[in-house]
Design an enzyme around this catalytic site. Structure first.
Site, PDB file in Angstrom:
ATOM      1  N   ARG A 101     -23.671   5.326  11.743  1.00 12.23           N
ATOM      2  CA  ARG A 101     -22.978   4.376  10.881  1.00 12.23           C
ATOM      3  C   ARG A 101     -21.763   4.999  10.215  1.00 12.23           C
ATOM      4  O   ARG A 101     -20.687   4.381  10.125  1.00 12.23           O
ATOM      5  CB  ARG A 101     -23.954   3.822   9.834  1.00 12.23           C
ATOM      6  CG  ARG A 101     -23.351   2.834   8.832  1.00 12.23           C
ATOM      7  CD  ARG A 101     -22.439   1.797   9.460  1.00 12.23           C
ATOM      8  NE  ARG A 101     -23.033   1.109  10.603  1.00 12.23           N
ATOM      9  CZ  ARG A 101     -22.327   0.472  11.520  1.00 12.23           C
ATOM     10  NH1 ARG A 101     -21.000   0.445  11.462  1.00 12.23           N
ATOM     11  NH2 ARG A 101     -22.944  -0.129  12.528  1.00 12.23           N
ATOM     12  N   LYS A 136      -0.375   1.836  -1.252  1.00  8.39           N
ATOM     13  CA  LYS A 136      -1.435   0.829  -1.410  1.00  8.39           C
ATOM     14  C   LYS A 136      -2.578   1.176  -0.455  1.00  8.39           C
ATOM     15  O   LYS A 136      -2.690   0.630   0.637  1.00  8.39           O
ATOM     16  CB  LYS A 136      -0.883  -0.567  -1.148  1.00  8.39           C
ATOM     17  CG  LYS A 136       0.130  -0.999  -2.195  1.00  8.39           C
ATOM     18  CD  LYS A 136       0.699  -2.373  -1.887  1.00  8.39           C
ATOM     19  CE  LYS A 136       1.716  -2.783  -2.956  1.00  8.39           C
ATOM     20  NZ  LYS A 136       2.334  -4.094  -2.659  1.00  8.39           N
ATOM     21  N   LYS A 168      11.615   1.903 -10.147  1.00 13.10           N
ATOM     22  CA  LYS A 168      11.267   0.490  -9.948  1.00 13.10           C
ATOM     23  C   LYS A 168      11.698  -0.318 -11.170  1.00 13.10           C
ATOM     24  O   LYS A 168      12.283   0.208 -12.119  1.00 13.10           O
ATOM     25  CB  LYS A 168       9.767   0.375  -9.664  1.00 13.10           C
ATOM     26  CG  LYS A 168       9.325   1.239  -8.478  1.00 13.10           C
ATOM     27  CD  LYS A 168       7.999   0.843  -7.928  1.00 13.10           C
ATOM     28  CE  LYS A 168       8.141  -0.360  -7.053  1.00 13.10           C
ATOM     29  NZ  LYS A 168       6.874  -0.705  -6.348  1.00 13.10           N
ATOM     30  N   GLU A 197      14.900   0.780  -6.718  1.00  9.67           N
ATOM     31  CA  GLU A 197      14.612  -0.595  -6.318  1.00  9.67           C
ATOM     32  C   GLU A 197      15.622  -1.528  -6.968  1.00  9.67           C
ATOM     33  O   GLU A 197      15.847  -1.469  -8.181  1.00  9.67           O
ATOM     34  CB  GLU A 197      13.195  -0.950  -6.755  1.00  9.67           C
ATOM     35  CG  GLU A 197      12.793  -2.390  -6.510  1.00  9.67           C
ATOM     36  CD  GLU A 197      11.416  -2.679  -7.075  1.00  9.67           C
ATOM     37  OE1 GLU A 197      10.429  -2.324  -6.425  1.00  9.67           O
ATOM     38  OE2 GLU A 197      11.336  -3.253  -8.188  1.00  9.67           O
ATOM     39  N   ASP A 218      14.255  -5.241  -2.832  1.00  8.50           N
ATOM     40  CA  ASP A 218      12.953  -5.842  -3.120  1.00  8.50           C
ATOM     41  C   ASP A 218      12.991  -7.364  -3.044  1.00  8.50           C
ATOM     42  O   ASP A 218      13.777  -8.015  -3.746  1.00  8.50           O
ATOM     43  CB  ASP A 218      12.490  -5.407  -4.518  1.00  8.50           C
ATOM     44  CG  ASP A 218      11.094  -5.893  -4.841  1.00  8.50           C
ATOM     45  OD1 ASP A 218      10.210  -5.738  -3.986  1.00  8.50           O
ATOM     46  OD2 ASP A 218      10.892  -6.433  -5.941  1.00  8.50           O
TER      47      ASP A 218
END
Length: 285
Positions: A101, A136, A168, A197, A218
């Site tokens: 597993r 992320k 940012k 950004e 962005d």
């Protein structure tokens, strides 16, 4: 492909197995399987996929049976069809069942990232744009997930916050503007690239004038990206980001941006279907 630099395979395997086996181990298999029993097994792709994590999966089986026979029939980065055999194994049945597993979970997850990544890479083929991943990632798995993204054909963006300066909107708000934020970031002369950004065309010229090494555009629609590419005229690399999907990435790439970053390739990639099919006995029998 080599495993990620500084990745401690044995430590990872130990932590994952401790989570799965607890203190008592595989009590079901120990109660039902003869300790001398041997299994052969084939690890098969049950869908089209891009492979990532085979050597890690093999490590789980070696942990309990150092003499396990493993034949790898694919490599990380390979695109395989449904039904393809990725690996053959022969060894102690109890060891194989204890490792199964954890090995499959890891391989399915990483191959899922590589598979989704390849779909994005294929979608922008021929445009000159490069796909990037982001931070992320699932906590604790970033090194492996970014490795899987590379196997899918993406390039890695920052691995950590100390890899590069990325200004940012919150940084801009605190500093009072794009130019001041860039000025402050450049002042220490850290040698790190300073990326900023921007979400409006009128922020581009002040950012470049202040010394930005790269711009992140962005959530700009393709017509606005075209304006940005024309305005910058190759002075600094441009990266498009924000809400990019498989349906929209081609149009974004065709604007002429250099990079496109997509968080969902690590954040939202579904696990692929890989199974381990057993038979009793040895490969030589």
């Amino acid at each position: 492909m080599p495993l990620p630099t500084k990745f401690d395979l044995m430590d990872f395997i130990s932590r994952v197995l401790a989570e799965d086996l607890g203190r008592g181990g595989d009590v079901t298999s120990h109660a039902t399987i003869d300790p001398q029993a041997r299994f052969t097994a084939e690890m098969n792709a049950r869908q089209e996929l891009v492979v990532a994590g085979l050597e890690i999966a093999a490590g789980f089986f070696r942990r309990f049976d150092v003499n396990v026979r493993i034949e790898r029939l694919a490599n990380d980065g390979d695109k395989v069809q449904a039904g393809a055999t990725l690996m053959r194994l022969e060894g102690k049945a109890l060891a194989m069942l204890a490792a199964e597993r954890s090995a499959l979970n890891t391989l399915q997850h990483l191959s899922g990232i590589a598979t989704l990544t390849r779909r994005y890479v294929d979608a922008i083929a021929g445009t000159g744009a490069t796909l990037l991943d982001t931070r992320k990632t699932i906590p604790g798995l970033r090194v492996l997930e970014k490795y899987a993204a590379r196997m899918g054909g993406a390039e890695n963006h920052r691995m950590r916050l100390d890899d590069g300066v990325l200004i940012k909107d919150n940084h801009v708000a605190v500093c009072g503007g794009v130019a001041e934020a860039v000025r402050r970031a450049k002042a220490p002369n850290t040698g790190l690239q300073v990326q900023v950004e921007v979400d409006r065309i009128d922020q581009i010229q002040p950012a470049i004038a202040a010394g930005a090494d790269r711009l992140l555009l962005d959530n700009m629609a393709p017509p606005v990206l075209l304006q940005a590419v024309k305005l910058v005229a190759g002075r600094v690399p441009l990266e498009a980001s924000g809400g990019v999907t498989l349906e929209t990435i081609r149009a974004i790439a065709e604007t002429g941006v250099d990079y496109i970053s997509v968080g969902r390739i690590t954040q939202s990639a579904p696990a692929v279907d890989i199974g381990l099919d057993y038979s009793v006995g040895s490969l030589s029998s």
